[in-house]
Design a protein around this motif. Structure first.
Motif, PDB file in Angstrom:
ATOM      1  N   LEU A 182       0.690  -1.232   0.118  1.00  0.00           N
ATOM      2  CA  LEU A 182       0.026  -0.011   0.087  1.00  0.00           C
ATOM      3  C   LEU A 182       0.826   1.299  -0.069  1.00  0.00           C
ATOM      4  O   LEU A 182       0.398   2.560  -0.089  1.00  0.00           O
ATOM      5  N   GLY A 183       2.107   1.095   0.305  1.00  0.00           N
ATOM      6  CA  GLY A 183       3.000   2.288   0.076  1.00  0.00           C
ATOM      7  C   GLY A 183       2.703   3.333   1.407  1.00  0.00           C
ATOM      8  O   GLY A 183       2.922   4.618   1.130  1.00  0.00           O
ATOM      9  N   ILE A 184       2.382   2.846   2.542  1.00  0.00           N
ATOM     10  CA  ILE A 184       2.078   3.938   3.572  1.00  0.00           C
ATOM     11  C   ILE A 184       3.359   4.441   4.387  1.00  0.00           C
ATOM     12  O   ILE A 184       4.605   3.784   4.173  1.00  0.00           O
ATOM     13  N   ASP A 185       3.297   5.250   4.936  1.00  0.00           N
ATOM     14  CA  ASP A 185       4.317   6.037   6.003  1.00  0.00           C
ATOM     15  C   ASP A 185       4.355   5.247   7.213  1.00  0.00           C
ATOM     16  O   ASP A 185       3.369   5.485   7.936  1.00  0.00           O
ATOM     17  N   ARG A 186       5.395   4.367   7.219  1.00  0.00           N
ATOM     18  CA  ARG A 186       5.275   3.515   8.476  1.00  0.00           C
ATOM     19  C   ARG A 186       5.382   3.993   9.826  1.00  0.00           C
ATOM     20  O   ARG A 186       4.955   3.766  10.816  1.00  0.00           O
ATOM     21  N   SER A 187       5.771   5.649   9.664  1.00  0.00           N
ATOM     22  CA  SER A 187       6.027   6.260  10.797  1.00  0.00           C
ATOM     23  C   SER A 187       4.608   7.056  11.450  1.00  0.00           C
ATOM     24  O   SER A 187       4.510   7.354  12.392  1.00  0.00           O
ATOM     25  N   ASP A 188       3.590   6.710  10.565  1.00  0.00           N
ATOM     26  CA  ASP A 188       2.470   7.269  10.897  1.00  0.00           C
ATOM     27  C   ASP A 188       1.438   6.233  11.274  1.00  0.00           C
ATOM     28  O   ASP A 188       1.092   5.539  10.457  1.00  0.00           O
ATOM     29  N   LEU A 189       0.981   6.179  12.541  1.00  0.00           N
ATOM     30  CA  LEU A 189       0.356   5.171  12.981  1.00  0.00           C
ATOM     31  C   LEU A 189      -1.033   5.013  12.437  1.00  0.00           C
ATOM     32  O   LEU A 189      -1.799   4.184  12.265  1.00  0.00           O
ATOM     33  N   GLY A 190      -1.544   6.223  12.166  1.00  0.00           N
ATOM     34  CA  GLY A 190      -3.044   6.695  11.404  1.00  0.00           C
ATOM     35  C   GLY A 190      -2.777   5.867  10.223  1.00  0.00           C
ATOM     36  O   GLY A 190      -3.982   5.398   9.558  1.00  0.00           O
ATOM     37  N   ALA A 191      -1.827   6.043   9.528  1.00  0.00           N
ATOM     38  CA  ALA A 191      -1.442   5.405   7.824  1.00  0.00           C
ATOM     39  C   ALA A 191      -1.887   4.191   7.908  1.00  0.00           C
ATOM     40  O   ALA A 191      -2.015   3.294   6.871  1.00  0.00           O
ATOM     41  N   TRP A 192      -1.712   3.461   9.216  1.00  0.00           N
ATOM     42  CA  TRP A 192      -2.066   1.927   9.075  1.00  0.00           C
ATOM     43  C   TRP A 192      -2.905   1.475   8.935  1.00  0.00           C
ATOM     44  O   TRP A 192      -3.455   0.276   8.981  1.00  0.00           O
ATOM     45  N   ALA A 193      -4.158   2.338   9.189  1.00  0.00           N
ATOM     46  CA  ALA A 193      -5.782   1.732   9.113  1.00  0.00           C
ATOM     47  C   ALA A 193      -5.993   0.885   7.930  1.00  0.00           C
ATOM     48  O   ALA A 193      -6.299   0.016   8.085  1.00  0.00           O
ATOM     49  N   PRO A 194      -5.686   1.440   6.867  1.00  0.00           N
ATOM     50  CA  PRO A 194      -6.053   0.445   5.441  1.00  0.00           C
ATOM     51  C   PRO A 194      -5.460  -0.866   5.593  1.00  0.00           C
ATOM     52  O   PRO A 194      -6.063  -1.904   5.217  1.00  0.00           O
ATOM     53  N   VAL A 195      -4.005  -1.039   6.322  1.00  0.00           N
ATOM     54  CA  VAL A 195      -3.684  -2.375   6.536  1.00  0.00           C
ATOM     55  C   VAL A 195      -4.287  -3.270   7.423  1.00  0.00           C
ATOM     56  O   VAL A 195      -4.635  -4.365   7.198  1.00  0.00           O
ATOM     57  N   ALA A 196      -4.766  -2.607   8.542  1.00  0.00           N
ATOM     58  CA  ALA A 196      -5.505  -2.974   9.390  1.00  0.00           C
ATOM     59  C   ALA A 196      -6.877  -3.555   8.919  1.00  0.00           C
ATOM     60  O   ALA A 196      -7.333  -4.887   9.110  1.00  0.00           O
ATOM     61  N   ALA A 197      -7.571  -2.711   7.861  1.00  0.00           N
ATOM     62  CA  ALA A 197      -8.749  -3.285   7.217  1.00  0.00           C
ATOM     63  C   ALA A 197      -8.392  -4.477   6.517  1.00  0.00           C
ATOM     64  O   ALA A 197      -9.351  -5.392   6.446  1.00  0.00           O
ATOM     65  N   ALA A 198      -7.460  -4.521   5.707  1.00  0.00           N
ATOM     66  CA  ALA A 198      -6.979  -5.599   4.995  1.00  0.00           C
ATOM     67  C   ALA A 198      -6.986  -6.876   5.798  1.00  0.00           C
ATOM     68  O   ALA A 198      -7.259  -7.932   5.180  1.00  0.00           O
ATOM     69  N   TYR A 199      -6.164  -6.793   6.978  1.00  0.00           N
ATOM     70  CA  TYR A 199      -6.080  -7.928   7.723  1.00  0.00           C
ATOM     71  C   TYR A 199      -7.281  -8.614   8.206  1.00  0.00           C
ATOM     72  O   TYR A 199      -7.199  -9.593   8.426  1.00  0.00           O
ATOM     73  N   SER A 200      -8.455  -7.757   8.324  1.00  0.00           N
ATOM     74  CA  SER A 200      -9.859  -8.112   8.837  1.00  0.00           C
ATOM     75  C   SER A 200     -10.211  -9.182   8.079  1.00  0.00           C
ATOM     76  O   SER A 200     -10.978  -9.929   8.329  1.00  0.00           O
ATOM     77  N   GLY A 201      -9.885  -8.938   6.636  1.00  0.00           N
ATOM     78  CA  GLY A 201     -10.652 -10.034   5.747  1.00  0.00           C
ATOM     79  C   GLY A 201     -11.843  -9.575   5.493  1.00  0.00           C
ATOM     80  O   GLY A 201     -12.752 -10.115   4.749  1.00  0.00           O
ATOM     81  N   ILE A 202     -12.653  -8.327   5.909  1.00  0.00           N
ATOM     82  CA  ILE A 202     -13.998  -8.035   5.800  1.00  0.00           C
ATOM     83  C   ILE A 202     -14.051  -7.295   4.488  1.00  0.00           C
ATOM     84  O   ILE A 202     -13.330  -6.528   3.945  1.00  0.00           O
ATOM     85  N   GLU A 203     -15.115  -7.606   3.696  1.00  0.00           N
ATOM     86  CA  GLU A 203     -15.295  -7.095   2.278  1.00  0.00           C
ATOM     87  C   GLU A 203     -16.407  -5.892   2.333  1.00  0.00           C
ATOM     88  O   GLU A 203     -16.061  -4.786   1.566  1.00  0.00           O
ATOM     89  N   LEU A 204     -17.336  -5.940   3.147  1.00  0.00           N
ATOM     90  CA  LEU A 204     -18.202  -4.853   3.209  1.00  0.00           C
ATOM     91  C   LEU A 204     -17.678  -3.526   3.708  1.00  0.00           C
ATOM     92  O   LEU A 204     -16.906  -3.481   4.743  1.00  0.00           O
ATOM     93  N   GLN A 205     -17.800  -2.428   2.984  1.00  0.00           N
ATOM     94  CA  GLN A 205     -17.217  -1.181   3.576  1.00  0.00           C
ATOM     95  C   GLN A 205     -17.446  -0.717   4.793  1.00  0.00           C
ATOM     96  O   GLN A 205     -16.693  -0.187   5.644  1.00  0.00           O
ATOM     97  N   ALA A 206     -18.781  -0.765   5.020  1.00  0.00           N
ATOM     98  CA  ALA A 206     -19.318  -0.503   6.465  1.00  0.00           C
ATOM     99  C   ALA A 206     -18.773  -1.325   7.530  1.00  0.00           C
ATOM    100  O   ALA A 206     -18.449  -0.398   8.643  1.00  0.00           O
ATOM    101  N   ALA A 207     -18.782  -2.335   7.266  1.00  0.00           N
ATOM    102  CA  ALA A 207     -18.035  -3.278   8.499  1.00  0.00           C
ATOM    103  C   ALA A 207     -16.559  -3.029   8.308  1.00  0.00           C
ATOM    104  O   ALA A 207     -15.946  -3.208   9.534  1.00  0.00           O
ATOM    105  N   GLN A 208     -15.724  -2.988   7.454  1.00  0.00           N
ATOM    106  CA  GLN A 208     -14.301  -2.347   7.352  1.00  0.00           C
ATOM    107  C   GLN A 208     -14.239  -1.121   8.221  1.00  0.00           C
ATOM    108  O   GLN A 208     -13.376  -1.309   9.174  1.00  0.00           O
TER     109      GLN A 208
END
Length: 478
Positions: A84-110
């Motif tokens: 995803l090319g995130i800034d690893r030093s920015d904790l907030g930028a890891w949110a899409p990584v966490a969403a991907a880890y969840s395996g959830i497909e629906l946006q609202a549930a993500q």
């Protein structure tokens, strides 16, 4: 593991908390199409296979060894951060990584998973304790904004028309009940995963499964997915009354979905205990179902998934508190306490505030544990201050009452916590110091005292030996 793979340690901890409450789970399959989760990080599917490979461990080790499990998750998250090319030093930028880890497909549930689970833990902080009160782990609170699609606002959420407290998140996976059929049984399940992951999967048209309700990990939110008059697809077994004490033998051979209500609970069949708030919220829902459909409140009409489908399901698990659950259903439905008894809980939502309530200052913090009385407790540091937790109770006439107290024990608890009893005029009528390092998770008698007509109180004081905490959980007046 975080340092090894360049992943913030607190992000790893918050994901683990969102998934398993930091318990090393041995997951089982609950839904077709969703593999079982394993370990404190709830690894499953490609995250398990790829994470193990990236961490240089076997899949079996990644499932069963806590260090390998966390390392495999960290390795997977690190690769996803690169992708995803995130800034690893920015904790907030890891949110899409966490969403991907969840395996959830629906946006609202993500979004619910990211904001309402992972980043809530980061912002509010977390302390998890074992049954003996020892600290399993902590996350210090901080302010961090998740760089992710906003969560649905409370105002935008549609409420259930069947059960008022629930949020309506419709699933397409349902069908009509047979003509003339109304619900005559409730089946308890565990999701084998997180709350958002659970309702997100059941609301997904591709899953082919559903349930009527999902209760979150603490009981603070319930989702309804299928109307009660419709058939949810929550159990794969045909009904066999011999598995259920011979109850409703006229339904033998038909789909159990035809005549049941399915309630999923966030968590796992293998977990060691269940949050009392979740149990209470589920019991209140079950009470309403029992009243709406005239269901006997017993073990044959409120049953476990594994009981009716024993060949490949075990949920809600060996540690589901059936006796407590059924007692809570009965209590929620108006079974009276012993004559003259008043219980004041730490949660005023569970109190009849015309009879009793708790008051604490903003210096007290809330927490929860598997051995608390109902839905958590208040705690505060011991200090030479007049800042107690007051359990108030009303007596229409003067009389003598026995006072009991409930707390969660732990090694950091005050060994001499002072309870002080006051009558309605504010005069002290007695006191008792207790050792909160022991005797937790049960009622402990403080003594018998004479009270006057009006509002009396039992105060748990903070004024005792420093360096400890005191726990305000529940008081019983009898």
């Amino acid at each position: 593991a975080g340092a090894e793979f360049g992943v913030p340690a607190d992000l790893l901890a918050s994901i683990a908390y969102a998934e398993t409450r930091w318990e090393m789970v041995d997951g089982h399959q609950e839904f077709e199409g969703m593999a079982a989760a394993s370990g404190v990080m709830a690894l499953r599917d490609a995250r398990l296979a790829d994470g193990a490979r990236l961490a240089g461990v076997s899949q079996e080790a990644a499932k069963s060894d806590v260090q390998a499990n966390v390392r495999a998750a960290a390795a997977w998250l690190s690769r996803e951060a690169d992708n995803l090319g995130i800034d690893r030093s920015d904790l907030g930028a890891w949110a899409p990584v966490a969403a991907a880890y969840s395996g959830i497909e629906l946006q609202a549930a993500q979004s619910a998973y990211v904001h309402g689970a992972v980043y809530r833990a980061l912002n509010e902080g977390v302390t998890v304790r074992d049954a003996d009160g020892s600290v399993r782990g902590t996350i210090a609170p901080r302010t961090v904004a998740a760089d992710f699609e906003p969560e649905e606002s409370a105002a935008s959420l549609q409420k259930s028309t069947d059960y008022g407290p629930a949020i309506w998140r419709p699933s397409p996976n349902n069908s009509a009940r047979p003509s003339g059929t109304t619900p005559s049984m409730v089946i308890a399940h565990t999701c084998e995963g997180s709350y958002a992951g659970c309702w997100g999967w059941l609301a997904n048209s591709q899953s082919g499964v559903s349930a009527h309700y999902v209760v979150n990990e603490t009981g603070s939110e319930i989702t309804q997915l299928v109307r009660e008059n419709r058939k949810a697809w929550h159990i794969g077994a045909s009904y066999n009354s011999s598995l259920n004490g011979g109850t409703q033998s006229d339904k033998n051979g038909q789909s159990s979905n035809n005549f049941t209500i399915g309630i999923e609970h966030a968590g796992y069949a293998s977990q060691s205990s269940f949050n009392t708030g979740m149990i209470q919220a589920s019991a209140e829902l079950s009470c309403e179902l029992s009243e709406d459909y005239n269901l006997p409140r017993d073990q044959y009409h409120f049953v476990g998934h594994g009981q009716l489908q024993p060949y490949n399901r075990t949920d809600p698990g060996a540690n589901w508190p059936w006796t407590d659950y059924l007692n809570r259903i009965n209590t929620a439905c108006g079974s009276s306490a012993p004559s003259g008894e008043i219980i004041i809980d730490s949660n005023n939502n569970l109190n009849d505030t015309n009879k009793g309530y708790i008051s604490v200052s903003s210096n007290w913090s809330s927490s929860s544990h598997s051995t608390d009385y109902q839905t958590g407790y208040w705690w505060a540091q011991t200090a030479a201050v007049s800042d107690g937790a007051s359990f108030w109770f009303y007596m229409p006439t003067a009389g003598t009452k026995t006072i009991d107290a409930w707390w969660v024990a732990g090694t950091n608890r005050a060994p001499s916590a002072p309870f002080i009893m006051y009558n309605a005029s504010g005069s002290t009528v007695g006191s008792k110091n207790v050792n909160m390092q022991a005797n937790g998770g049960k009622w402990n008698t403080l003594g018998t005292y004479s009270f006057t007509a009006g509002w009396n109180r039992v105060m748990l004081s903070r004024w005792t030996t420093g360096g400890y905490v005191v726990i305000a959980d529940g008081v019983r007046v009898r």
